[in-house]
Enzyme design. Sequence first.
Site, PDB file in Angstrom:
ATOM      1  N   LYS A 268      35.140 -53.961  45.449  1.00  0.00           N
ATOM      2  CA  LYS A 268      34.944 -55.891  45.951  1.00  0.00           C
ATOM      3  C   LYS A 268      35.687 -56.007  45.324  1.00  0.00           C
ATOM      4  CE  LYS A 268      31.986 -55.964  49.634  1.00  0.00           C
ATOM      5  NZ  LYS A 268      30.601 -57.466  50.100  1.00  0.00           N
TER       6      LYS A 268
ATOM      7  N   GLY B 185      27.366 -48.772  36.621  1.00  0.00           N
ATOM      8  CA  GLY B 185      26.532 -46.840  36.842  1.00  0.00           C
ATOM      9  C   GLY B 185      27.814 -46.016  37.559  1.00  0.00           C
TER      10      GLY B 185
ATOM     11  N   ARG C 138      17.870 -41.384  29.395  1.00  0.00           N
ATOM     12  CA  ARG C 138      17.368 -42.827  28.724  1.00  0.00           C
ATOM     13  C   ARG C 138      17.045 -42.134  27.003  1.00  0.00           C
ATOM     14  NH1 ARG C 138      17.799 -47.124  33.960  1.00  0.00           N
ATOM     15  NH2 ARG C 138      19.589 -47.613  32.859  1.00  0.00           N
TER      16      ARG C 138
ATOM     17  N   GLY D 184      24.279 -53.651  34.468  1.00  0.00           N
ATOM     18  CA  GLY D 184      24.414 -55.413  34.044  1.00  0.00           C
ATOM     19  C   GLY D 184      24.630 -55.908  33.292  1.00  0.00           C
TER      20      GLY D 184
HETATM   21  P1  AMP Z   1      31.419 -51.177  42.509  1.00  0.00           P
HETATM   22  O1  AMP Z   1      30.008 -50.342  42.933  1.00  0.00           O
HETATM   23  O2  AMP Z   1      32.012 -52.051  43.239  1.00  0.00           O
HETATM   24  O3  AMP Z   1      32.264 -50.425  41.271  1.00  0.00           O
HETATM   25  O4  AMP Z   1      32.620 -49.646  43.544  1.00  0.00           O
HETATM   26  C1  AMP Z   1      32.467 -48.641  43.713  1.00  0.00           C
HETATM   27  C2  AMP Z   1      32.643 -47.626  45.042  1.00  0.00           C
HETATM   28  O5  AMP Z   1      33.596 -48.676  45.538  1.00  0.00           O
HETATM   29  C3  AMP Z   1      32.615 -46.488  44.883  1.00  0.00           C
HETATM   30  O6  AMP Z   1      31.142 -46.300  46.144  1.00  0.00           O
HETATM   31  C4  AMP Z   1      34.013 -46.256  46.062  1.00  0.00           C
HETATM   32  O7  AMP Z   1      33.356 -44.804  46.749  1.00  0.00           O
HETATM   33  C5  AMP Z   1      33.764 -47.316  46.221  1.00  0.00           C
HETATM   34  N1  AMP Z   1      35.525 -47.172  46.204  1.00  0.00           N
HETATM   35  C6  AMP Z   1      36.697 -47.362  45.942  1.00  0.00           C
HETATM   36  N2  AMP Z   1      38.070 -47.616  46.427  1.00  0.00           N
HETATM   37  C7  AMP Z   1      37.595 -47.428  48.027  1.00  0.00           C
HETATM   38  C8  AMP Z   1      38.443 -48.145  48.673  1.00  0.00           C
HETATM   39  N3  AMP Z   1      39.381 -47.139  48.286  1.00  0.00           N
HETATM   40  N4  AMP Z   1      38.225 -47.985  49.695  1.00  0.00           N
HETATM   41  C9  AMP Z   1      36.783 -47.837  50.118  1.00  0.00           C
HETATM   42  N5  AMP Z   1      35.632 -47.688  49.182  1.00  0.00           N
HETATM   43  C10 AMP Z   1      36.610 -47.428  47.645  1.00  0.00           C
END
Ligand code: AMP
Length: 396
Positions: A197, A354, A36, A377
């Site tokens: 999610k 991130g 940064r 964010g």
């Molecule tokens: P996010 O913070 O929403 O971008 O999600 C990233 C996280 O989603 C990472 O830690 C990945 O390991 C997890 N992730 C991605 N695909 C899967 C999956 N099929 N099952 C469980 N976790 C997952």
Amino acid sequence: MGWKTLDDMDLNGKRVLVRVDINVPVADGKVTDDTRIQRITPTVRDILAAGGRPILLAHFGRPGGERKAELSLQQLVPALEAAFDCPVMFAADCVGAGAAAAAEALKEGEVLLLENTRFHAAETKNDADLAAGMAALGDIYCNDAFSAAHRAHASTEALARLLPACAGRLMQAELQALEAALAKPERPVTAVVGGAKVSTKLDLLSNLIEKVDHLVIGGGMANTFLLAQGHAIGSSLAEASLTDTASEILTKAKAAGCEIILPSDIVVARKFEANAPHEVLPADACPDDAMILDAGPASVARIAEVFANSKTLIWNGPLGAFEMEPFDAATNAAALKAAELTRAGTLISVAGGGDTVAALNASGAAADFSYISTAGGAFLEWMEGKTLPGVAALEQ
Ligand code: AMP
């Protein structure tokens, strides 16, 4: 672009209040990752080269409106001096008589760092008096903290309205890359949205289906869509309560002319751990006792084909559980394809968030992307189509 850059300002002899993001990791008083700091260095150097006197305003951690010794910005002075290659003075407050005296005493060729803006509770309240106290220290305001632009704080919003204001080099690069990717992109545009999610990315999906031609959905969130399509997903991570929402997104995308690309094949395992025994199956054939941890090779081939036919790519979120081998395979292969097309000059590729930055770094593709945003964010809110207060204030 309704905002000015440093090139539009007369900086000679002026005190320039520069809002930066130097919220770097520190261990035992030493900066452990100075990315940064490196990213704001061009702005500081350009101001110095034009005869201006940079006065840095920044937050550090979450002191919650109280003075906390461990969150003092003073500990960053050696790292800043090393990066800027000039003396960095320090004032123990970001407003008041001491800060004013330090700003007054600042010589050409020197930088002044003001103490953590969040030592004042008024900072996060976008307080007009605090902003006026900061404005009194300078002649020009320059915002180089895109990553803090989604928050209306005194140093990011109210202050911008009190002085002639412009974007710093990093803010300028971020905004230009984002505008090229989503506001006025070369079509076809493809977005990749992955991650854990659906619930955290609903606004994002809703905005993107209106704006992009192809939307690749991957990661844990794809499981909710597969479930909505009536596929069994075993013990996969999913949000069963959001299947109706997922179906609605699919219907709306169709109406908007946006093609949604879900995995056609999946990599499943019985355990959520690195190198767990795994197999590749069609997307509708996940066994009851297995979980989907990545997209399969046929899905990757389809994604590569879509990338090859696109002119612009915007990417947030991994396609699988990328922290664990071999469930990083789809993310890596797709990222490397995007990198290859970018190198060949046929694709503009922008990524941020991130986990996305970590995943693209791990794949070795990051260096070849057109632009990787360091903002988490703020990048996401921009992709969601929201107005960022810190950017809007520069546009006045
Ligand atoms: P996010 O913070 O929403 O971008 O999600 C990233 C996280 O989603 C990472 O830690 C990945 O390991 C997890 N992730 C991605 N695909 C899967 C999956 N099929 N099952 C469980 N976790 C997952």
